[in-house]
Design a protein around this motif. Structure first.
Motif, PDB file in Angstrom:
ATOM      1  N   GLY A 121      26.756  76.915  71.443  1.00 49.11           N
ATOM      2  CA  GLY A 121      26.934  77.771  72.789  1.00 49.11           C
ATOM      3  C   GLY A 121      27.043  79.273  72.410  1.00 49.11           C
ATOM      4  N   GLY A 122      27.651  79.530  71.270  1.00 45.22           N
ATOM      5  CA  GLY A 122      27.886  80.954  70.735  1.00 45.22           C
ATOM      6  C   GLY A 122      26.403  81.686  70.669  1.00 45.22           C
ATOM      7  N   THR A 123      25.260  81.090  70.493  1.00 43.81           N
ATOM      8  CA  THR A 123      24.131  81.570  70.158  1.00 43.81           C
ATOM      9  C   THR A 123      23.255  82.120  71.501  1.00 43.81           C
ATOM     10  N   LEU A 124      23.747  81.643  72.760  1.00 47.57           N
ATOM     11  CA  LEU A 124      23.379  82.331  74.023  1.00 47.57           C
ATOM     12  C   LEU A 124      23.460  83.570  73.948  1.00 47.57           C
ATOM     13  N   THR A 125      22.288  84.377  74.616  1.00 47.42           N
ATOM     14  CA  THR A 125      22.378  85.750  74.699  1.00 47.42           C
ATOM     15  C   THR A 125      22.618  86.046  76.118  1.00 47.42           C
ATOM     16  N   GLU A 126      22.927  87.094  76.471  1.00 54.14           N
ATOM     17  CA  GLU A 126      23.217  87.628  77.901  1.00 54.14           C
ATOM     18  C   GLU A 126      22.128  87.103  78.844  1.00 54.14           C
ATOM     19  N   SER A 127      20.936  87.210  78.393  1.00 58.64           N
ATOM     20  CA  SER A 127      19.752  86.689  79.249  1.00 58.64           C
ATOM     21  C   SER A 127      19.739  85.050  79.414  1.00 58.64           C
ATOM     22  N   ASP A 128      20.147  84.643  78.274  1.00 57.15           N
ATOM     23  CA  ASP A 128      20.293  83.120  78.418  1.00 57.15           C
ATOM     24  C   ASP A 128      21.284  82.786  79.542  1.00 57.15           C
ATOM     25  N   ILE A 129      22.554  83.295  79.332  1.00 61.58           N
ATOM     26  CA  ILE A 129      23.536  83.007  80.212  1.00 61.58           C
ATOM     27  C   ILE A 129      22.992  83.453  81.694  1.00 61.58           C
ATOM     28  N   ASP A 130      22.597  84.359  81.621  1.00 63.42           N
ATOM     29  CA  ASP A 130      22.109  84.842  83.399  1.00 63.42           C
ATOM     30  C   ASP A 130      21.035  83.578  83.674  1.00 63.42           C
ATOM     31  N   SER A 131      20.343  83.109  82.876  1.00 65.61           N
ATOM     32  CA  SER A 131      19.342  82.219  83.409  1.00 65.61           C
ATOM     33  C   SER A 131      20.076  80.856  83.647  1.00 65.61           C
ATOM     34  N   LEU A 132      21.019  80.738  82.768  1.00 65.23           N
ATOM     35  CA  LEU A 132      21.707  79.365  82.906  1.00 65.23           C
ATOM     36  C   LEU A 132      22.439  79.416  84.177  1.00 65.23           C
ATOM     37  N   LEU A 133      23.382  80.422  84.760  1.00 67.10           N
ATOM     38  CA  LEU A 133      23.975  80.348  85.709  1.00 67.10           C
ATOM     39  C   LEU A 133      22.736  80.522  87.131  1.00 67.10           C
ATOM     40  N   ALA A 134      21.822  81.119  87.121  1.00 65.22           N
ATOM     41  CA  ALA A 134      21.108  81.142  88.184  1.00 65.22           C
ATOM     42  C   ALA A 134      20.559  79.542  88.160  1.00 65.22           C
ATOM     43  N   ASP A 194      29.632  87.380  82.413  1.00 66.47           N
ATOM     44  CA  ASP A 194      30.795  87.864  81.430  1.00 66.47           C
ATOM     45  C   ASP A 194      31.821  87.005  81.327  1.00 66.47           C
ATOM     46  N   GLU A 195      32.207  86.262  82.192  1.00 67.92           N
ATOM     47  CA  GLU A 195      33.215  85.096  81.932  1.00 67.92           C
ATOM     48  C   GLU A 195      32.640  84.031  81.142  1.00 67.92           C
ATOM     49  N   LEU A 196      31.459  83.599  81.505  1.00 68.09           N
ATOM     50  CA  LEU A 196      31.089  82.453  80.818  1.00 68.09           C
ATOM     51  C   LEU A 196      30.594  82.857  79.479  1.00 68.09           C
ATOM     52  N   GLY A 197      30.282  83.961  79.309  1.00 66.65           N
ATOM     53  CA  GLY A 197      29.977  84.481  77.866  1.00 66.65           C
ATOM     54  C   GLY A 197      30.950  84.324  77.155  1.00 66.65           C
ATOM     55  N   ALA A 198      32.278  84.978  77.724  1.00 63.57           N
ATOM     56  CA  ALA A 198      33.439  84.962  76.866  1.00 63.57           C
ATOM     57  C   ALA A 198      34.017  83.640  76.473  1.00 63.57           C
ATOM     58  N   ARG A 199      33.623  82.538  77.397  1.00 64.78           N
ATOM     59  CA  ARG A 199      34.057  81.133  76.942  1.00 64.78           C
ATOM     60  C   ARG A 199      32.962  80.306  76.112  1.00 64.78           C
ATOM     61  N   LEU A 200      31.820  81.145  75.859  1.00 67.12           N
ATOM     62  CA  LEU A 200      30.918  80.616  74.906  1.00 67.12           C
ATOM     63  C   LEU A 200      30.905  81.295  73.580  1.00 67.12           C
ATOM     64  N   GLU A 201      31.669  82.303  73.547  1.00 68.33           N
ATOM     65  CA  GLU A 201      31.542  83.238  72.350  1.00 68.33           C
ATOM     66  C   GLU A 201      31.928  82.420  71.041  1.00 68.33           C
ATOM     67  N   ARG A 202      31.154  82.596  70.056  1.00 66.96           N
ATOM     68  CA  ARG A 202      31.783  81.855  68.885  1.00 66.96           C
ATOM     69  C   ARG A 202      31.950  80.330  69.014  1.00 66.96           C
ATOM     70  N   ARG A 203      31.459  79.730  70.086  1.00 65.81           N
ATOM     71  CA  ARG A 203      31.469  78.391  69.880  1.00 65.81           C
ATOM     72  C   ARG A 203      30.313  77.599  69.239  1.00 65.81           C
ATOM     73  N   THR A 204      30.380  76.746  68.403  1.00 66.78           N
ATOM     74  CA  THR A 204      29.404  76.121  67.525  1.00 66.78           C
ATOM     75  C   THR A 204      29.187  74.740  68.069  1.00 66.78           C
ATOM     76  N   ALA A 205      29.679  74.129  69.194  1.00 65.28           N
ATOM     77  CA  ALA A 205      29.182  72.799  69.823  1.00 65.28           C
ATOM     78  C   ALA A 205      28.076  73.283  70.592  1.00 65.28           C
ATOM     79  N   PRO A 206      27.272  72.212  70.654  1.00 68.33           N
ATOM     80  CA  PRO A 206      25.918  72.442  71.636  1.00 68.33           C
ATOM     81  C   PRO A 206      26.164  72.785  72.935  1.00 68.33           C
ATOM     82  N   ILE A 207      25.250  73.611  73.448  1.00 65.08           N
ATOM     83  CA  ILE A 207      25.556  74.114  74.830  1.00 65.08           C
ATOM     84  C   ILE A 207      25.674  72.915  75.957  1.00 65.08           C
ATOM     85  N   LYS A 208      24.586  71.831  75.571  1.00 65.70           N
ATOM     86  CA  LYS A 208      25.062  70.629  76.445  1.00 65.70           C
ATOM     87  C   LYS A 208      26.165  70.073  76.418  1.00 65.70           C
TER      88      LYS A 208
END
Length: 274
Positions: A190-203, A144-158
Motif C-alpha cells: 500500500g505504501g508504494t502507491l504514488t499520488e497518481s496511483d491513488i487518484d486512479s484508484l479513487l476514480a 490525501d486522506e487515502l494516501g495518509a491511510r496507506l502511507e508506510r503500509r506494507t500489506a498488499p493494496i488488495k
DNA sequence: AACGATCCCTGTTGGC
DNA sequence: TGCCAACAGGGATCGT
C-alpha cells in the motif's frame, strides 16, 4: 455476494416497502444470527411495536432506523438476503428472522451460510461498534486522506482495500475490479502507491461502484444473492477480471491470472496492472 | 501497531 | 452416476 452495491440495491428496494410501517411481530428461529447482540432478548423487545422511520447504509451494513433512536442493523455476510413478502407466503429455506409489519407483510432475513448477523442497537451502542472507515460510495476519502491511510503500509493494496477500517464497503469482487480499472498490481504494498496511483484508484472505485449499483449488484451462479424482489444482480456480465481466470483480459488480451492474496482469490491482468 | 493465519458455515463444485 | 473432500468468503480473533 453482498458488497456495497448489493447492500445499497437491497436498501433501495426495501425502503419504500417498510418505511412508516410499525413492527407487530418478531420471530427468530436461529439464535446464531443474533450473536453480536449483547443481550439477545433485546432484539425482540426493542423491535416490537416500533415504527420504521428510514433506512441508511454504512459500508456493507444496512441500517433500518426506528423510532426511539434505535437502529436495526443487518449485515448480510456472504450469503445473506433481505426481502419483504406477504407473511402468509412460504419463506425460503434458511430464513432465520421474520419481522411482521402492520400491513400484513414481513421482512425476512435469509442466510444459508450464517456469516451474516443482525442486532438492534441504541445510538450510543452504534458508536461503540467496530470503527469503520468512510463509506466508499457516499463518503469516499480524498486522495490525501487515502494516501495518509496507506502511507508506510506494507500489506498488499488488495488486502488494504478489503480492510473496512480504511474504506468501508469494498469486498473481494469490487476490489479486484477496481484494481483492474486503475491498472494497479494487487500485490503492491500500500505504501508504494504514488499520488497518481491513488487518484486512479479513487476514480476507478467510483466508476466500478457506480456501475455495480446501476446493475443492481452481482449475482454469481453459485451464490444465494438475489435482490429483495427475487431478481438477479446483473453486474456479473460486466465483470472484467473477477472469476475469469485463464480468460483473455478485455484490455490487452493476455490471460487473466488468479493468485491468493491474504487467503482471498485475486483475479488480475499482469500486463495491464503494474 | 501491523500483518497474516485461522475459524465460523453450508451450497456448490470437481475429482475419482 | 455417486460420493465426498475441497472450496468460497466477511470479519472477529489470535499469535507473531
Amino acid at each position: 455476494m453482498p458488497e456495497l452495491p448489493e447492500v445499497e440495491t437491497t436498501r433501495r428496494l426495501i425502503h419504500d416497502q417498510i418505511v412508516d410501517r410499525t413492527i407487530t411481530d418478531v420471530l427468530v428461529t436461529r439464535d446464531r444470527m443474533l450473536r453480536r447482540q449483547e443481550r439477545p432478548a433485546d432484539f425482540r423487545s426493542r423491535l416490537s411495536g416500533r415504527r420504521i422511520i428510514g433506512t441508511s447504509r454504512l459500508g456493507k451494513r444496512l441500517h433500518i432506523l426506528l423510532g426511539g433512536d434505535l437502529v436495526w442493523l443487518v449485515h448480510l455476510g456472504m450469503s445473506g438476503r433481505l426481502s419483504t413478502a406477504d407473511r402468509t407466503s412460504k419463506a425460503p429455506p434458511h430464513t432465520h428472522v421474520r419481522v411482521g409489519l402492520d400491513d400484513g407483510s414481513e421482512i425476512r432475513f435469509t442466510d444459508p451460510r450464517t456469516f451474516g448477523y443482525t442486532m438492534v442497537v441504541t445510538q450510543d451502542e452504534l458508536d461503540e461498534l467496530t470503527t469503520m472507515g468512510p463509506d466508499a460510495w457516499t463518503d469516499p476519502p480524498t486522495a490525501d486522506e487515502l494516501g495518509a491511510r496507506l502511507e508506510r503500509r506494507t500489506a498488499p493494496i488488495k488486502a488494504l482495500l478489503l480492510d473496512q477500517t480504511i474504506v468501508a464497503g469494498v469486498g473481494n469482487i469490487y476490489a479486484d475490479e477496481t484494481l483492474f480499472a486503475a491498472g494497479i498490481d494487487p500485490r503492491r504494498a500500500g505504501g508504494t502507491l504514488t499520488e497518481s496511483d491513488i487518484d486512479s484508484l479513487l476514480a476507478a472505485l467510483r466508476r466500478v461502484l457506480e456501475a455495480g449499483i446501476e446493475a443492481g449488484g452481482t449475482t454469481l451462479s453459485d451464490m444465494a444473492y438475489l435482490l429483495p424482489d427475487g431478481r438477479s444482480g446483473e453486474f456479473v456480465t460486466e465483470l472484467a477480471v473477477y472469476g475469469r481466470e485463464e480468460e483473455p483480459c478485455p484490455r490487452c488480451g493476455d490471460l487473466i491470472r488468479r493468485d491468493v492474496i491474504r487467503g482471498r482469490s485475486t483475479f488480475w491482468s499482469p500486463t495491464c496492472q503494474r
